[in-house]
Write an enzyme that holds these catalytic residues in place. Structure first.
Site, PDB file in Angstrom:
ATOM      1  N   GLN A   1       1.125  -1.845  -0.308  1.00  0.00           N
ATOM      2  CA  GLN A   1       0.123  -0.194   0.385  1.00  0.00           C
ATOM      3  C   GLN A   1       0.748   0.875  -0.005  1.00  0.00           C
ATOM      4  O   GLN A   1       2.290   1.005  -0.108  1.00  0.00           O
ATOM      5  CB  GLN A   1      -1.057  -0.173   0.727  1.00  0.00           C
ATOM      6  CG  GLN A   1      -1.726  -1.646   1.317  1.00  0.00           C
ATOM      7  CD  GLN A   1      -2.709  -1.247   0.384  1.00  0.00           C
ATOM      8  OE1 GLN A   1      -3.508  -0.623  -0.373  1.00  0.00           O
ATOM      9  NE2 GLN A   1      -3.144  -1.929  -0.498  1.00  0.00           N
ATOM     10  N   CYS A   2       0.098   2.162   0.170  1.00  0.00           N
ATOM     11  CA  CYS A   2       1.012   3.653  -0.235  1.00  0.00           C
ATOM     12  C   CYS A   2       1.712   3.886   0.723  1.00  0.00           C
ATOM     13  O   CYS A   2       0.949   3.664   1.774  1.00  0.00           O
ATOM     14  CB  CYS A   2       0.064   4.970  -0.762  1.00  0.00           C
ATOM     15  SG  CYS A   2       0.445   6.547  -0.119  1.00  0.00           S
ATOM     16  N   PRO A   3       2.728   4.711   0.701  1.00  0.00           N
ATOM     17  CA  PRO A   3       3.631   4.844   0.290  1.00  0.00           C
ATOM     18  C   PRO A   3       4.835   4.257  -0.838  1.00  0.00           C
ATOM     19  O   PRO A   3       6.272   4.486  -1.259  1.00  0.00           O
ATOM     20  CB  PRO A   3       4.242   6.236   1.240  1.00  0.00           C
ATOM     21  CG  PRO A   3       4.573   5.523   2.174  1.00  0.00           C
ATOM     22  CD  PRO A   3       3.517   4.540   2.691  1.00  0.00           C
TER      23      PRO A   3
END
Length: 83
Positions: free
Chosen positions: A16-18
């Site tokens: 997932q981000c980042p």
């Protein structure tokens, strides 16, 4: 559209981000000017993340973004060139 030719690939699927951008930044450190990095990501937010990231940095250019299917999952492909 012709496929984008790339020099190095980073597989950030499942992150997932980042993390897709963090992984891309690390890989870009080892590239020469003009080389292209392809990043595979499953996070749909990575599309906007990469668009925003390249606006904030001066040494990277976003060449293309594509969506494909791999192993039954949607994968977002990001092609960035080191300036």
């Amino acid at each position: 559209m012709a496929p984008v030719v790339y020099d190095v690939e980073v597989d950030a699927r499942g992150h997932q981000c980042p993390m897709p951008i963090v992984n891309a930044r690390k890989a870009l450190q080892n590239l020469q000017s003009g080389q292209v990095l392809r990043v595979l990501a499953t996070d749909p937010g990575s599309v906007n993340d990469f668009q925003g990231w390249v606006k904030m940095v001066t040494d990277v250019e976003l060449l293309a973004q594509e969506t494909t299917e791999m192993d039954g999952k949607t994968v977002y492909l990001h092609y960035v060139r080191k300036k």
